[in-house]
Write a protein that holds these residues in place. Structure first.
Motif, PDB file in Angstrom:
ATOM      1  N   ASP A  19       3.074  17.513   1.938  1.00 14.47           N
ATOM      2  CA  ASP A  19       4.133  17.338   2.937  1.00 14.47           C
ATOM      3  C   ASP A  19       5.394  16.697   2.363  1.00 14.47           C
ATOM      4  O   ASP A  19       6.374  16.503   3.068  1.00 14.47           O
ATOM      5  CB  ASP A  19       3.609  16.495   4.105  1.00 14.47           C
ATOM      6  N   ASN A  20       5.329  16.347   1.065  1.00 15.45           N
ATOM      7  CA  ASN A  20       6.504  15.848   0.350  1.00 15.45           C
ATOM      8  C   ASN A  20       7.084  14.555   0.933  1.00 15.45           C
ATOM      9  O   ASN A  20       8.292  14.426   1.106  1.00 15.45           O
ATOM     10  CB  ASN A  20       7.576  16.943   0.293  1.00 15.45           C
ATOM     11  N   TYR A  21       6.204  13.617   1.262  1.00  6.84           N
ATOM     12  CA  TYR A  21       6.712  12.316   1.691  1.00  6.84           C
ATOM     13  C   TYR A  21       5.817  11.182   1.191  1.00  6.84           C
ATOM     14  O   TYR A  21       4.691  11.424   0.758  1.00  6.84           O
ATOM     15  CB  TYR A  21       6.894  12.273   3.212  1.00  6.84           C
ATOM     16  N   GLU A  22       6.371   9.962   1.235  1.00 11.97           N
ATOM     17  CA  GLU A  22       5.642   8.764   0.807  1.00 11.97           C
ATOM     18  C   GLU A  22       5.656   7.767   1.951  1.00 11.97           C
ATOM     19  O   GLU A  22       6.665   7.645   2.648  1.00 11.97           O
ATOM     20  CB  GLU A  22       6.356   8.122  -0.397  1.00 11.97           C
ATOM     21  N   GLN A  23       4.544   7.082   2.144  1.00  9.31           N
ATOM     22  CA  GLN A  23       4.504   6.029   3.162  1.00  9.31           C
ATOM     23  C   GLN A  23       4.096   4.726   2.490  1.00  9.31           C
ATOM     24  O   GLN A  23       3.088   4.660   1.794  1.00  9.31           O
ATOM     25  CB  GLN A  23       3.521   6.397   4.281  1.00  9.31           C
TER      26      GLN A  23
ATOM     27  N   ASN B 222       0.855  -1.178   0.000  1.00  6.72           N
ATOM     28  CA  ASN B 222       0.000   0.000   0.000  1.00  6.72           C
ATOM     29  C   ASN B 222       0.892   1.228   0.000  1.00  6.72           C
ATOM     30  O   ASN B 222       1.867   1.295   0.741  1.00  6.72           O
ATOM     31  CB  ASN B 222      -0.901   0.011   1.232  1.00  6.72           C
ATOM     32  N   VAL B 223       0.546   2.173  -0.849  1.00  3.49           N
ATOM     33  CA  VAL B 223       1.358   3.379  -0.974  1.00  3.49           C
ATOM     34  C   VAL B 223       0.492   4.594  -0.681  1.00  3.49           C
ATOM     35  O   VAL B 223      -0.591   4.751  -1.243  1.00  3.49           O
ATOM     36  CB  VAL B 223       1.949   3.502  -2.405  1.00  3.49           C
ATOM     37  N   GLY B 224       0.977   5.426   0.233  1.00  2.40           N
ATOM     38  CA  GLY B 224       0.325   6.716   0.497  1.00  2.40           C
ATOM     39  C   GLY B 224       1.254   7.817   0.048  1.00  2.40           C
ATOM     40  O   GLY B 224       2.427   7.828   0.413  1.00  2.40           O
ATOM     41  N   ILE B 225       0.738   8.716  -0.788  1.00  3.76           N
ATOM     42  CA  ILE B 225       1.586   9.805  -1.290  1.00  3.76           C
ATOM     43  C   ILE B 225       1.031  11.130  -0.771  1.00  3.76           C
ATOM     44  O   ILE B 225      -0.148  11.433  -0.958  1.00  3.76           O
ATOM     45  CB  ILE B 225       1.648   9.778  -2.830  1.00  3.76           C
TER      46      ILE B 225
END
Ligand code: NAG
Length: 253
Positions: free
Chosen positions: A110-114, A103-106
Protein backbone atom coordinates in the motif's frame (compact mmCIF):
# COMPACT_ATOMS: atom_id res chain seq x y z
CA UNK A 1 69.92 -20.08 9.60
CA UNK A 2 69.44 -23.53 11.15
CA UNK A 3 69.32 -24.96 7.66
CA UNK A 4 72.78 -23.69 6.78
CA UNK A 5 74.32 -25.68 9.62
CA UNK A 6 72.53 -28.94 8.80
CA UNK A 7 72.66 -28.60 5.03
CA UNK A 8 76.44 -28.96 4.66
CA UNK A 9 76.22 -32.13 6.78
CA UNK A 10 73.64 -33.76 4.60
CA UNK A 11 75.61 -32.47 1.62
CA UNK A 12 78.66 -34.29 2.89
CA UNK A 13 76.62 -37.47 3.35
CA UNK A 14 75.42 -37.37 -0.22
CA UNK A 15 78.92 -36.66 -1.39
CA UNK A 16 80.05 -40.03 -0.08
CA UNK A 17 77.88 -41.77 -2.63
CA UNK A 18 79.23 -39.65 -5.44
CA UNK A 19 82.25 -40.75 -7.44
CA UNK A 20 85.70 -39.54 -6.42
CA UNK A 21 86.22 -37.92 -9.80
CA UNK A 22 83.31 -35.53 -9.39
CA UNK A 23 84.39 -34.73 -5.87
CA UNK A 24 87.82 -33.70 -7.01
CA UNK A 25 86.60 -31.59 -9.87
CA UNK A 26 83.99 -29.30 -8.37
CA UNK A 27 83.59 -29.84 -4.66
CA UNK A 28 82.09 -26.39 -3.98
CA UNK A 29 79.24 -26.57 -6.48
CA UNK A 30 78.17 -29.96 -5.26
CA UNK A 31 78.08 -28.76 -1.69
CA UNK A 32 75.84 -25.86 -2.56
CA UNK A 33 73.30 -27.90 -4.54
CA UNK A 34 71.40 -29.68 -1.71
CA UNK A 35 70.83 -26.34 0.03
CA UNK A 36 69.25 -24.86 -3.07
CA UNK A 37 67.05 -27.87 -3.68
CA UNK A 38 65.74 -27.98 -0.09
CA UNK A 39 64.79 -24.35 0.41
CA UNK A 40 61.80 -23.90 -1.95
CA UNK A 41 59.94 -26.90 -0.51
CA UNK A 42 58.77 -25.48 2.90
CA UNK A 43 57.91 -22.13 1.26
CA UNK A 44 55.64 -23.88 -1.20
CA UNK A 45 53.91 -25.78 1.58
CA UNK A 46 53.40 -22.55 3.50
CA UNK A 47 51.85 -20.89 0.46
CA UNK A 48 49.58 -23.86 -0.09
CA UNK A 49 48.44 -23.91 3.55
CA UNK A 50 47.89 -20.17 3.58
CA UNK A 51 45.97 -20.36 0.32
CA UNK A 52 43.81 -23.13 1.70
CA UNK A 53 43.10 -21.17 4.89
CA UNK A 54 42.15 -18.08 2.88
CA UNK A 55 39.97 -20.15 0.57
CA UNK A 56 38.21 -21.90 3.45
CA UNK A 57 37.52 -18.66 5.34
CA UNK A 58 36.24 -17.16 2.11
CA UNK A 59 33.90 -20.09 1.71
CA UNK A 60 32.63 -19.74 5.28
CA UNK A 61 32.08 -15.98 4.89
CA UNK A 62 30.29 -16.49 1.58
CA UNK A 63 27.97 -19.05 3.18
CA UNK A 64 27.19 -16.69 6.07
CA UNK A 65 26.52 -13.86 3.61
CA UNK A 66 24.23 -15.95 1.43
CA UNK A 67 22.36 -17.18 4.49
CA UNK A 68 21.90 -13.74 6.02
CA UNK A 69 20.97 -11.83 2.90
CA UNK A 70 18.92 -14.35 0.98
CA UNK A 71 17.27 -16.49 3.60
CA UNK A 72 16.50 -14.19 6.52
CA UNK A 73 14.64 -11.52 4.46
CA UNK A 74 12.21 -14.22 3.39
CA UNK A 75 10.68 -13.75 6.81
CA UNK A 76 8.90 -10.63 5.66
CA UNK A 77 8.07 -8.95 8.91
CA UNK A 78 7.05 -5.38 8.45
CA UNK A 79 6.61 -4.41 12.10
CA UNK A 80 9.64 -3.09 13.93
CA UNK A 81 10.34 -1.88 17.40
CA UNK A 82 13.15 0.62 17.06
CA UNK A 83 15.40 2.49 19.40
CA UNK A 84 17.93 5.12 18.53
CA UNK A 85 20.46 7.12 20.51
CA UNK A 86 21.11 10.67 19.37
CA UNK A 87 22.90 13.79 20.44
CA UNK A 88 20.28 16.31 21.51
CA UNK A 89 21.52 19.49 19.90
CA UNK A 90 18.16 21.23 20.36
CA UNK A 91 18.42 21.44 24.14
CA UNK A 92 22.13 20.69 24.47
CA UNK A 93 24.16 20.85 26.61
CA UNK A 94 21.34 20.44 29.13
CA UNK A 95 20.25 17.04 27.95
CA UNK A 96 23.07 15.61 25.84
CA UNK A 97 22.51 12.05 24.74
CA UNK A 98 18.90 10.98 24.29
CA UNK A 99 17.16 7.80 23.39
CA UNK A 100 14.07 7.54 21.22
CA UNK A 101 11.83 4.54 20.88
CA UNK A 102 9.10 3.91 18.33
CA UNK A 103 7.14 1.23 16.55
CA UNK A 104 7.28 1.22 12.78
CA UNK A 105 4.87 -0.55 10.45
CA UNK A 106 5.86 -0.70 6.80
CA UNK A 107 3.22 -1.57 4.22
CA UNK A 108 5.03 -2.15 0.96
CA UNK A 109 1.95 -3.09 -1.06
CA UNK A 110 0.00 0.00 0.00
CA UNK A 111 3.11 2.21 -0.08
CA UNK A 112 2.80 3.79 3.35
CA UNK A 113 4.52 3.78 6.75
CA UNK A 114 2.90 4.04 10.17
CA UNK A 115 4.94 5.15 13.16
CA UNK A 116 3.89 5.12 16.80
CA UNK A 117 5.86 7.23 19.23
CA UNK A 118 5.08 6.38 22.87
CA UNK A 119 5.17 8.85 25.74
CA UNK A 120 8.87 9.76 25.99
CA UNK A 121 10.91 9.07 29.14
CA UNK A 122 11.32 12.78 29.64
CA UNK A 123 8.81 15.55 28.93
CA UNK A 124 8.83 17.97 26.05
CA UNK A 125 7.68 15.80 23.19
CA UNK A 126 4.18 14.41 22.58
CA UNK A 127 3.26 10.80 21.94
CA UNK A 128 1.92 10.42 18.42
CA UNK A 129 0.82 8.20 15.58
CA UNK A 130 2.23 9.21 12.22
CA UNK A 131 1.37 8.07 8.70
CA UNK A 132 3.55 8.76 5.66
CA UNK A 133 1.40 7.99 2.63
CA UNK A 134 3.66 7.80 -0.41
CA UNK A 135 0.71 7.14 -2.70
CA UNK A 136 -0.93 10.45 -1.82
CA UNK A 137 2.25 12.34 -0.93
CA UNK A 138 0.90 13.25 2.51
CA UNK A 139 2.02 12.99 6.13
CA UNK A 140 -0.42 12.92 9.04
CA UNK A 141 0.50 13.44 12.68
CA UNK A 142 -2.01 12.38 15.27
CA UNK A 143 -0.90 14.13 18.44
CA UNK A 144 -2.22 11.75 21.11
CA UNK A 145 -1.80 14.27 23.96
CA UNK A 146 -4.01 16.82 22.18
CA UNK A 147 -6.06 14.26 20.22
CA UNK A 148 -5.68 16.37 17.10
CA UNK A 149 -4.59 15.52 13.61
CA UNK A 150 -2.18 17.53 11.46
CA UNK A 151 -1.74 17.06 7.73
CA UNK A 152 1.21 18.20 5.68
CA UNK A 153 2.92 17.45 2.40
CA UNK A 154 5.20 14.44 2.60
CA UNK A 155 8.82 15.56 2.64
CA UNK A 156 10.77 12.83 0.85
CA UNK A 157 14.15 14.21 1.91
CA UNK A 158 13.23 13.54 5.53
CA UNK A 159 11.24 10.34 5.14
CA UNK A 160 12.74 7.24 3.55
CA UNK A 161 10.46 5.42 1.10
CA UNK A 162 8.94 2.18 2.50
CA UNK A 163 11.30 -0.17 0.67
CA UNK A 164 14.45 1.68 1.79
CA UNK A 165 13.24 2.10 5.36
CA UNK A 166 12.40 -1.58 5.48
CA UNK A 167 15.93 -2.46 4.35
CA UNK A 168 17.44 -0.09 6.89
CA UNK A 169 15.42 -1.57 9.74
CA UNK A 170 16.10 -5.15 8.69
CA UNK A 171 19.80 -4.33 8.83
CA UNK A 172 19.38 -2.74 12.25
CA UNK A 173 17.63 -5.91 13.41
CA UNK A 174 20.45 -8.05 12.09
CA UNK A 175 22.84 -6.26 14.39
CA UNK A 176 24.21 -3.57 12.13
CA UNK A 177 23.02 -0.95 14.59
CA UNK A 178 22.36 2.60 13.63
CA UNK A 179 25.35 4.66 14.70
CA UNK A 180 24.66 7.37 17.22
CA UNK A 181 22.81 9.99 15.28
CA UNK A 182 21.67 13.59 15.39
CA UNK A 183 18.41 15.53 15.46
CA UNK A 184 17.08 18.09 13.05
CA UNK A 185 14.18 20.41 13.61
CA UNK A 186 11.38 21.38 11.28
CA UNK A 187 8.79 23.95 12.13
CA UNK A 188 5.21 23.82 10.98
CA UNK A 189 2.43 26.30 11.36
CA UNK A 190 -1.27 25.55 11.29
CA UNK A 191 -2.97 27.07 8.25
CA UNK A 192 -6.55 25.92 8.66
CA UNK A 193 -9.02 23.16 9.33
CA UNK A 194 -9.48 20.17 7.01
CA UNK A 195 -13.16 19.52 6.33
CA UNK A 196 -13.10 16.90 3.63
CA UNK A 197 -11.39 13.91 5.21
CA UNK A 198 -11.94 11.63 2.23
CA UNK A 199 -9.37 13.47 0.10
CA UNK A 200 -6.66 12.31 2.53
CA UNK A 201 -6.81 8.70 1.37
CA UNK A 202 -8.01 5.64 3.28
CA UNK A 203 -5.07 5.27 5.69
CA UNK A 204 -4.91 8.84 6.94
CA UNK A 205 -8.70 8.95 6.92
CA UNK A 206 -8.75 5.98 9.28
CA UNK A 207 -6.13 7.55 11.54
CA UNK A 208 -7.77 10.98 11.77
CA UNK A 209 -11.44 10.07 11.53
CA UNK A 210 -13.48 11.86 14.19
CA UNK A 211 -10.59 14.13 15.27
CA UNK A 212 -10.06 17.83 14.75
CA UNK A 213 -7.83 17.90 11.71
CA UNK A 214 -5.65 20.80 10.59
CA UNK A 215 -3.46 21.54 7.64
CA UNK A 216 0.18 22.50 8.20
CA UNK A 217 2.61 24.64 6.27
CA UNK A 218 6.36 24.61 6.63
CA UNK A 219 7.56 27.65 8.50
CA UNK A 220 10.15 29.86 6.87
CA UNK A 221 13.60 29.34 8.42
CA UNK A 222 14.25 33.07 8.61
CA UNK A 223 11.31 33.60 10.91
CA UNK A 224 12.54 31.13 13.50
CA UNK A 225 13.22 33.77 16.15
CA UNK A 226 9.55 34.49 16.32
CA UNK A 227 8.90 31.06 17.71
CA UNK A 228 9.41 32.27 21.24
CA UNK A 229 6.61 34.74 20.77
CA UNK A 230 4.23 32.01 19.75
CA UNK A 231 3.60 30.13 22.93
CA UNK A 232 1.26 27.54 21.52
CA UNK A 233 3.88 25.21 20.08
CA UNK A 234 4.32 21.54 20.77
CA UNK A 235 6.63 19.00 19.25
CA UNK A 236 6.80 15.39 18.14
CA UNK A 237 10.11 13.57 17.90
CA UNK A 238 10.30 10.70 15.46
CA UNK A 239 12.59 9.04 12.94
CA UNK A 240 12.01 7.37 9.58
CA UNK A 241 15.54 7.83 8.33
CA UNK A 242 19.05 7.66 9.77
CA UNK A 243 18.41 10.78 11.86
CA UNK A 244 15.77 12.03 14.28
CA UNK A 245 13.33 14.78 13.34
CA UNK A 246 11.62 17.09 15.78
CA UNK A 247 8.47 18.41 14.18
CA UNK A 248 7.43 21.58 15.96
CA UNK A 249 3.77 22.38 15.36
CA UNK A 250 2.66 25.91 16.13
CA UNK A 251 -0.86 27.31 16.21
CA UNK A 252 -1.47 30.61 14.57
CA UNK A 253 -1.47 33.55 16.95
C1 NAG B 1 12.14 18.94 3.39
O1 NAG B 1 13.01 19.03 4.50
C2 NAG B 1 14.26 19.64 4.23
C3 NAG B 1 15.11 19.53 5.48
O2 NAG B 1 14.45 20.03 6.61
C4 NAG B 1 14.03 21.08 3.79
O3 NAG B 1 15.26 21.67 3.49
C5 NAG B 1 13.10 21.10 2.59
O4 NAG B 1 12.78 22.43 2.25
C6 NAG B 1 11.82 20.33 2.87
N1 NAG B 1 11.02 20.25 1.66
C7 NAG B 1 9.73 20.56 1.62
C8 NAG B 1 9.06 20.38 0.33
O5 NAG B 1 9.14 20.98 2.59
Amino acid sequence: MSQSSSAPLSGVKSLKSLSAVEMNKQPETVLVLPVRAKKPFPTGLCCLTLGLVVFMSGLVLASVYVYRYYFIPQVKDSLFHCRVVYEDSVYAPLRGRQELEENVGIYLDDNYEQISVPVPHFGGSDPADIIHDFQRGLTAYHDIALDKCYITELNTTLVMPPRNLWELLVNVKRGTYLPQTYIIQEEMVVTGRVRNMRQLGPFIHRLCYGKETYRLRRRNQRRRIERREIKKCHSIRHFENTFVVETVICDRV
